[in-house]
Design an enzyme around this catalytic site. Sequence first.
Site, PDB file in Angstrom:
ATOM      1  N   ASP A   1       2.200  14.348   7.539  1.00 26.61           N
ATOM      2  CA  ASP A   1       2.430  13.033   8.133  1.00 26.61           C
ATOM      3  C   ASP A   1       1.051  12.432   8.393  1.00 26.61           C
ATOM      4  O   ASP A   1       0.313  12.902   9.262  1.00 26.61           O
ATOM      5  CB  ASP A   1       3.229  13.168   9.433  1.00 26.61           C
ATOM      6  CG  ASP A   1       3.476  11.803  10.077  1.00 26.61           C
ATOM      7  OD1 ASP A   1       2.878  10.798   9.627  1.00 26.61           O
ATOM      8  OD2 ASP A   1       4.264  11.744  11.035  1.00 26.61           O
TER       9      ASP A   1
ATOM     10  N   SER B   1      -4.700  -4.051  -1.960  1.00 31.76           N
ATOM     11  CA  SER B   1      -3.635  -5.008  -2.279  1.00 31.76           C
ATOM     12  C   SER B   1      -4.276  -6.381  -2.417  1.00 31.76           C
ATOM     13  O   SER B   1      -5.355  -6.624  -1.849  1.00 31.76           O
ATOM     14  CB  SER B   1      -2.623  -5.032  -1.123  1.00 31.76           C
ATOM     15  OG  SER B   1      -1.741  -6.121  -1.253  1.00 31.76           O
TER      16      SER B   1
ATOM     17  N   TYR C   1       0.543  -6.398   8.060  1.00 37.07           N
ATOM     18  CA  TYR C   1       0.144  -5.703   6.824  1.00 37.07           C
ATOM     19  C   TYR C   1      -1.131  -6.269   6.188  1.00 37.07           C
ATOM     20  O   TYR C   1      -2.042  -5.496   5.860  1.00 37.07           O
ATOM     21  CB  TYR C   1       1.327  -5.731   5.839  1.00 37.07           C
ATOM     22  CG  TYR C   1       1.068  -5.103   4.492  1.00 37.07           C
ATOM     23  CD1 TYR C   1       1.066  -3.719   4.334  1.00 37.07           C
ATOM     24  CD2 TYR C   1       0.843  -5.895   3.360  1.00 37.07           C
ATOM     25  CE1 TYR C   1       0.838  -3.141   3.080  1.00 37.07           C
ATOM     26  CE2 TYR C   1       0.621  -5.328   2.124  1.00 37.07           C
ATOM     27  CZ  TYR C   1       0.619  -3.952   1.975  1.00 37.07           C
ATOM     28  OH  TYR C   1       0.399  -3.392   0.739  1.00 37.07           O
TER      29      TYR C   1
ATOM     30  N   LYS D   1      -4.756  -4.320   5.188  1.00 37.29           N
ATOM     31  CA  LYS D   1      -5.347  -4.253   3.844  1.00 37.29           C
ATOM     32  C   LYS D   1      -6.716  -4.953   3.800  1.00 37.29           C
ATOM     33  O   LYS D   1      -7.592  -4.539   3.046  1.00 37.29           O
ATOM     34  CB  LYS D   1      -4.372  -4.835   2.813  1.00 37.29           C
ATOM     35  CG  LYS D   1      -3.153  -3.941   2.587  1.00 37.29           C
ATOM     36  CD  LYS D   1      -3.569  -2.549   2.121  1.00 37.29           C
ATOM     37  CE  LYS D   1      -2.416  -1.695   1.645  1.00 37.29           C
ATOM     38  NZ  LYS D   1      -2.839  -0.366   1.176  1.00 37.29           N
TER      39      LYS D   1
HETATM   40  N1  LIG Z   1       4.399  -1.996  -4.147  1.00 37.86           N
HETATM   41  C1  LIG Z   1       3.606  -3.047  -4.090  1.00 37.86           C
HETATM   42  O1  LIG Z   1       4.007  -4.172  -4.435  1.00 37.86           O
HETATM   43  C2  LIG Z   1       2.180  -2.914  -3.643  1.00 37.86           C
HETATM   44  C3  LIG Z   1       1.316  -3.982  -3.882  1.00 37.86           C
HETATM   45  C4  LIG Z   1       0.001  -3.886  -3.478  1.00 37.86           C
HETATM   46  C5  LIG Z   1      -0.442  -2.733  -2.852  1.00 37.86           C
HETATM   47  N2  LIG Z   1       0.427  -1.707  -2.618  1.00 37.86           N
HETATM   48  C6  LIG Z   1      -0.094  -0.517  -1.952  1.00 37.86           C
HETATM   49  O2  LIG Z   1       0.097   0.570  -2.828  1.00 37.86           O
HETATM   50  C7  LIG Z   1       0.225   1.766  -2.073  1.00 37.86           C
HETATM   51  C8  LIG Z   1       1.441   2.538  -2.541  1.00 37.86           C
HETATM   52  O3  LIG Z   1       2.586   1.737  -2.295  1.00 37.86           O
HETATM   53  P1  LIG Z   1       3.958   1.954  -3.085  1.00 37.86           P
HETATM   54  O4  LIG Z   1       4.452   0.621  -3.451  1.00 37.86           O
HETATM   55  O5  LIG Z   1       3.788   2.996  -4.124  1.00 37.86           O
HETATM   56  O6  LIG Z   1       4.849   2.469  -1.871  1.00 37.86           O
HETATM   57  P2  LIG Z   1       6.135   3.397  -1.816  1.00 37.86           P
HETATM   58  O7  LIG Z   1       6.811   3.534  -3.121  1.00 37.86           O
HETATM   59  O8  LIG Z   1       6.913   2.868  -0.651  1.00 37.86           O
HETATM   60  O9  LIG Z   1       5.493   4.792  -1.406  1.00 37.86           O
HETATM   61  C9  LIG Z   1       4.809   4.908  -0.198  1.00 37.86           C
HETATM   62  C10 LIG Z   1       4.214   6.293  -0.138  1.00 37.86           C
HETATM   63  O10 LIG Z   1       3.467   6.415   1.086  1.00 37.86           O
HETATM   64  C11 LIG Z   1       3.872   7.591   1.742  1.00 37.86           C
HETATM   65  N3  LIG Z   1       3.753   7.459   3.183  1.00 37.86           N
HETATM   66  C12 LIG Z   1       4.075   6.390   3.952  1.00 37.86           C
HETATM   67  N4  LIG Z   1       3.886   6.691   5.249  1.00 37.86           N
HETATM   68  C13 LIG Z   1       3.432   7.969   5.293  1.00 37.86           C
HETATM   69  C14 LIG Z   1       3.065   8.859   6.336  1.00 37.86           C
HETATM   70  N5  LIG Z   1       3.144   8.508   7.627  1.00 37.86           N
HETATM   71  N6  LIG Z   1       2.667  10.091   6.010  1.00 37.86           N
HETATM   72  C15 LIG Z   1       2.613  10.478   4.717  1.00 37.86           C
HETATM   73  N7  LIG Z   1       2.929   9.693   3.690  1.00 37.86           N
HETATM   74  C16 LIG Z   1       3.345   8.452   3.971  1.00 37.86           C
HETATM   75  C17 LIG Z   1       5.334   7.797   1.346  1.00 37.86           C
HETATM   76  O11 LIG Z   1       5.656   9.179   1.448  1.00 37.86           O
HETATM   77  P3  LIG Z   1       6.762   9.816   2.416  1.00 37.86           P
HETATM   78  O12 LIG Z   1       7.721   8.749   2.793  1.00 37.86           O
HETATM   79  O13 LIG Z   1       7.363  10.912   1.599  1.00 37.86           O
HETATM   80  O14 LIG Z   1       5.975  10.342   3.565  1.00 37.86           O
HETATM   81  C18 LIG Z   1       5.293   7.376  -0.120  1.00 37.86           C
HETATM   82  O15 LIG Z   1       4.879   8.444  -0.927  1.00 37.86           O
HETATM   83  C19 LIG Z   1       0.288   1.342  -0.602  1.00 37.86           C
HETATM   84  O16 LIG Z   1      -0.978   1.519  -0.018  1.00 37.86           O
HETATM   85  C20 LIG Z   1       0.641  -0.125  -0.682  1.00 37.86           C
HETATM   86  O17 LIG Z   1       0.159  -0.833   0.443  1.00 37.86           O
HETATM   87  C21 LIG Z   1       1.728  -1.755  -3.011  1.00 37.86           C
END
Ligand SMILES: NC(=O)c1ccc[n+]([C@@H]2O[C@H](COP(=O)([O-])OP(=O)(O)OC[C@H]3O[C@@H](n4cnc5c(N)ncnc54)[C@H](OP(=O)(O)O)[C@@H]3O)[C@@H](O)[C@H]2O)c1
Length: 262
Positions: A62, A146, A163, A167
């Site tokens: 976590d 992001s 958020y 970022k």
């Molecule tokens: N999706 C988008 O449109 C987008 C755009 C720009 C930037 N981003 C950035 O890209 C990154 C990845 O996002 P994603 O879209 O791939 O998100 P996602 O599919 O929701 O996955 C989020 C990941 O973060 C982990 N996580 C969250 N809180 C946690 C905690 N307290 N401890 C451990 N692990 C944690 C989750 O694992 P568990 O739940 O298993 O712990 C999961 O593996 C993030 O930094 C996000 O801000 C995303």
Amino acid sequence: MERWEGKVAVVTGASAGIGATTALALADHGMRVVGLARRQHKIQELNNAVKGRGTIRGLRCDLTNEEDILAAFRWIQNSFGGVDVLVNSAGFIGNKTVPASLLSGSSNEWRSVLDTNVVAVSICTREAVKSMRRRGDNGHIIHINSLAGHKVPFFPSTPLGIYPASKHAVTALTESLRIELMALKSRIKVTSISPGSVDTEMTRTFATNVLGIKDQLNGEQSYFKQLLPEDVSDAIVYALGTRPNVQVHELTIQPIGQRLCE
Ligand SMILES: NC(=O)c1ccc[n+]([C@@H]2O[C@H](COP(=O)([O-])OP(=O)(O)OC[C@H]3O[C@@H](n4cnc5c(N)ncnc54)[C@H](OP(=O)(O)O)[C@@H]3O)[C@@H](O)[C@H]2O)c1
């Protein structure tokens, strides 16, 4: 990427989305990947899908709990000898994947966003850099930032709350880290990758719960034009594959047809 074969990559948030795709891509390039997230089983399952010579090992962690992070890095040191690449991908936007509002969000929800997106990134980076320095000072730190880390997106119906501030902190952390490493004359590289909207759990739940969109996020008529997680992991592989004298500072990635921060 040959120089990373057999080396150790830590990927946070490897149980889903960009982190999971990145873990697979790095293992396919022969890296020994340790993924950190709370859903350890989801990371372990990825190991069956590795096509290359690398491996993926999941660790329950976590990231809002410093002891969990320190224990994970101790385990990696003892079991793998240290860390060569760190990809900080884990991210949190708010409870139920609804952005934590500045007007109605709880203080605890804000703390969780900042703990995950800012403090955990800093703790993992500090621990990884210590290890990289011991292993020859040739590592690479990659922050998944992001577009919201550079400009606050204007979504009047669904404001992104705290958020974008988290970022924007990642943008500052990237540059401040580079300055501290320069003072040490370190060869460790630092890269920030800033995607627009990516088709992952985060955006699917957001689209369903907040915008009421259920299907075809990427369809011709879709409101949302999105990147795939592979578009981001391709960028990570590109940044890692550059020659030792080249440092990719910042990559912004958006789907064709989208304006900046649309
Ligand atoms: N999706 C988008 O449109 C987008 C755009 C720009 C930037 N981003 C950035 O890209 C990154 C990845 O996002 P994603 O879209 O791939 O998100 P996602 O599919 O929701 O996955 C989020 C990941 O973060 C982990 N996580 C969250 N809180 C946690 C905690 N307290 N401890 C451990 N692990 C944690 C989750 O694992 P568990 O739940 O298993 O712990 C999961 O593996 C993030 O930094 C996000 O801000 C995303």
